[in-house]
Design an enzyme around this catalytic site. Structure first.
Site, PDB file in Angstrom:
ATOM      1  N   ASP A   3      -5.043  -5.049   7.196  1.00  0.00           N
ATOM      2  CA  ASP A   3      -5.137  -3.734   6.575  1.00  0.00           C
ATOM      3  C   ASP A   3      -5.970  -3.780   5.309  1.00  0.00           C
ATOM      4  OD1 ASP A   3      -3.591  -2.318   8.354  1.00  0.00           O
ATOM      5  OD2 ASP A   3      -1.726  -2.938   7.388  1.00  0.00           O
TER       6      ASP A   3
ATOM      7  N   ASP B 188      -6.929 -17.290  -2.720  1.00  0.00           N
ATOM      8  CA  ASP B 188      -6.998 -18.356  -3.727  1.00  0.00           C
ATOM      9  C   ASP B 188      -5.714 -19.190  -3.820  1.00  0.00           C
ATOM     10  OD1 ASP B 188      -6.041 -15.788  -4.600  1.00  0.00           O
ATOM     11  OD2 ASP B 188      -5.917 -16.575  -6.639  1.00  0.00           O
TER      12      ASP B 188
ATOM     13  N   ASP C 223       5.992  -2.106   1.977  1.00  0.00           N
ATOM     14  CA  ASP C 223       5.752  -1.584   3.327  1.00  0.00           C
ATOM     15  C   ASP C 223       6.553  -0.310   3.604  1.00  0.00           C
ATOM     16  OD1 ASP C 223       4.031  -3.679   3.710  1.00  0.00           O
ATOM     17  OD2 ASP C 223       5.462  -4.923   4.796  1.00  0.00           O
TER      18      ASP C 223
ATOM     19  N   LEU D  57       2.251  -4.177  -5.836  1.00  0.00           N
ATOM     20  CA  LEU D  57       1.716  -5.335  -5.103  1.00  0.00           C
ATOM     21  C   LEU D  57       0.255  -5.204  -4.710  1.00  0.00           C
ATOM     22  CD1 LEU D  57       4.961  -5.615  -4.564  1.00  0.00           C
ATOM     23  CD2 LEU D  57       4.144  -7.345  -2.999  1.00  0.00           C
TER      24      LEU D  57
END
Ligand code: EPU
Length: 423
Positions: A120, A128, A311, A333
Site C-alpha cells: 500500500d 533501513d 489499520d 505511524l
C-alpha cells in the site's frame, strides 16, 4: 477489467442484523508462510483466509521451490527443496510482507536477493531498520537501483539489536532470521502485536528457542531447522476485521454479532466505543454491537499494540463522521494514510486536514453515495462502510485492494443485510 462494488446505502438507517464471522489474521498467516522456510518437514496452517495477499505469498514461496497443497482453509507447505536465494521481483514489489522472507532466507541460506518491497502507498515505508539489524548479525548489504543483495560469510550470528521504531515487520523478520542464526539474538523495543506472539508460540512448539515474543524484549537462541511433526498452526482471528465489523455494527445495525473473534485483541477500540457511548456485549470470542441513535465525539491516536491500530483508523474515521461534536484523528505511524478523507468530505463529511498526520471531524453529517476509488486495503473497506451509511448508490472501484485482505466480503455483508454487488 477491474472489479467494482455497487452498494445501495441505508441513508443512515440502522437496518443490518445477524452474525458476521471473522476470518484468520492476514498479518499472522503471511508471516507463518514466510516461517515455513525454517522447517525441514511440512507445515500445515489452518483457518487460512482466502485472500489475494496469501496467494501472492504462496506464489513467492513456490517460486523459491516450495510445494504448497491447499485443502479447504488449510495449507500445507514443504520447503525442503528450496534452494534459490532470489525473491521474485514482480510479486515482491506488489506486497510489503514479502520483505519478511529475508529473515528465514538469510537464516537458512546465508544469502538473499530481493527488490524494495511494494504494498500500500501509505507513506515512505523504508527498509533501513531491516538492513541495520542484519548488518549487526554479520550480513553485508549491496544495493543497486533494483535489488538488494544480502550475503553472509557463514550465516547470520546472534546480536543485540535495539529497534529505533517498534516495527512489526522488522521484529518478525529478525526473529525468524535469528531462529537459524548462530548464538543468541536479543531484539529490544520490539513490536508487541499479538500476531508476533502467536507465530512465536507455534515455532517454539516446533523446537525454536524464543522467549518474550509479545513483549518489547525478545530473546532467540539460534539452532537448527524446525520440525512440525504434524502439528497444525491454527491462525488467530483477524483483529482488524473484528474491529472493522464492530464499527459497521455501530454505524448501520440494530444488532450485529461478530463471531470467532478475540475480544482481548481489540481493547483499544472497545475503550473508545465505551467513551463514544456505543452499546456492546463483549464476550471472550464474540462481540454484539447495538447501533445507537447518537454517539459522542472521541479523539483517536493510532499506536503500536495494544494501542489503537493504524489499520482501524480509516473505518474509525467513518464512524466519527456520525458522532456528535469534534473528533480528532492522529495517525502516528504512517504519513500518507489520511488522504482518503478527501473522498469522505466529497460524500458530505465535515473533515479538516491539519497536516498529513492529523484530521478534525465534525459530526454528525449525513453522507451521500458517489463513485470512489479504493486507495488501499483499509481505506477501501472504510469506503464500503461509508457507502452503506450513505443515501443512494455508491460505486467503489479498485476493489482488488479490498480483496487483498478480506475474504468473500460481499457475501458476508450480504448475509447481514447489505445490498452489495460485484461488477
Ligand atoms: N519503518 C522504518 N524503517 C523500516 C521499517 C519500518 O522507518 O525499516 C517505519 C515505517 O515506515 C512505519 C513504521 O516504521 O512508519 C511502522 O511500520 P511497521 O514496520 O511496523 O509496519 P509493517 O511491518 O510494514 C505491518 C502491517 C501493516 C500495519 C503495520 C503497523 C503486515 C504485513 N503489515 O506493516 O498492515 O499497518 O504493521 O501495525 O503485517 C495492513 O494490513 O493493511 C497493513 C498495512
Amino acid at each position: 477489467m477491474k472489479n467494482s462494488f455497487v452498494i445501495q446505502g441505508l441513508a443512515g438507517k440502522k437496518e443490518l442484523t445477524g452474525e458476521i464471522q471473522v476470518g484468520g489474521a492476514k498479518n499472522a498467516v503471511l508471516k507463518m508462510l514466510a516461517a515455513s522456510l525454517l522447517f525441514e518437514d511440512t507445515v500445515t496452517l489452518s483457518n487460512v483466509p482466502g485472500i489475494s495477499d496469501v496467494e501472492k505469498m504462496n506464489n513467492l514461496l513456490t517460486d523459491l521451490g516450495a510445494t504448497i497443497e491447499k485443502n479447504g482453509e488449510q495449507l500445507s507447505i514443504t520447503t525442503a527443496d528450496c534452494h534459490t536465494t532470489i525473491v521474485n521481483t514482480t510479486i515482491a514489489q506488489s506486497m510489503r510482507a514479502s520483505v519478511v522472507l529475508i529473515g528465514p532466507m538469510l537464516g537458512r541460506f546465508g544469502k538473499v536477493t530481493f527488490p524494495h518491497p511494494g504494498g500500500d502507498v501509505i507513506g515512505a515505508r523504508p527498509i533501513d531498520l531491516f538492513i541495520n539489524a542484519f548488518e549487526k548479525m554479520g550480513a553485508t548489504i549491496a544495493h543497486n537501483e533494483d535489488v538488494y543483495e544480502i550475503t553472509t560469510i557463514n550465516g547470520l550470528h546472534g546480536a543485540d539489536i535495539f529497534l529505533d521504531i517498534r516495527s512489526v515487520g522488522v521484529t518478525e523478520t529478525v526473529m525468524l532470521g535469528a531462529v537459524l542464526a548462530e548464538g543468541t539474538t536479543v531484539i529490544r523495543n520490539a513490536a508487541t502485536e499479538p500476531e508476533i506472539e502467536d507465530v512465536a508460540k507455534y515455532l517454539v512448539s516446533c523446537g525454536a528457542k524464543i522467549t518474550g515474543a509479545g513483549t518489547s524484549t525478545i530473546e532467540i537462541e539460534g539452532g537448527s531447522l524446525l520440525k512440525a511433526n504434524g502439528k497444525v498452526y491454527d491462525t488467530i482471528p483477524d483483529r482488524i476485521e473484528t474491529g472493522s465489523f464492530m464499527i459497521l455494527g455501530a454505524l448501520a445495525s440494530k444488532k450485529l454479532t461478530i463471531t470467532n473473534c478475540r475480544a482481548e485483541n481489540v481493547r483499544a477500540l472497545i475503550s473508545l466505543f465505551e467513551k463514544a457511548g456505543v452499546s456492546m456485549d463483549v464476550k471472550e470470542d464474540n462481540i454484539t454491537i447495538y447501533g445507537g441513535d447518537t454517539y459522542k465525539a472521541v479523539n483517536v491516536r493510532t499506536d503500536t499494540y495494544p494501542g489503537f491500530a493504524t489499520d482501524l483508523q480509516a473505518p474509525m474515521t467513518v464512524f466519527l463522521t456520525q458522532a456528535e461534536g469534534e473528533s480528532t484523528v492522529f495517525e502516528t505511524l504512517f504519513e500518507g494514510r489520511l488522504h482518503y478523507t478527501d473522498d469522505l468530505a466529497k460524500m458530505g463529511a465535515d473533515i479538516t486536514m491539519y497536516d498529513p498526520h492529523r484530521v478534525m471531524i465534525r459530526g454528525p453529517k449525513s453522507l451521500v453515495g458517489r463513485e470512489l476509488e479504493g486507495p488501499d486495503i483499509r481505506a477501501g473497506l472504510a469506503f464500503v462502510f461509508a457507502a452503506i451509511l450513505a443515501e443512494g448508490e455508491s460505486v467503489i472501484n479498485n476493489i482488488d485492494h479490498i480483496d487483498r485482505g478480506y475474504e468473500n466480503i460481499e457475501e458476508r455483508l450480504t448475509s447481514i443485510g447489505v445490498t452489495i454487488k460485484r461488477v
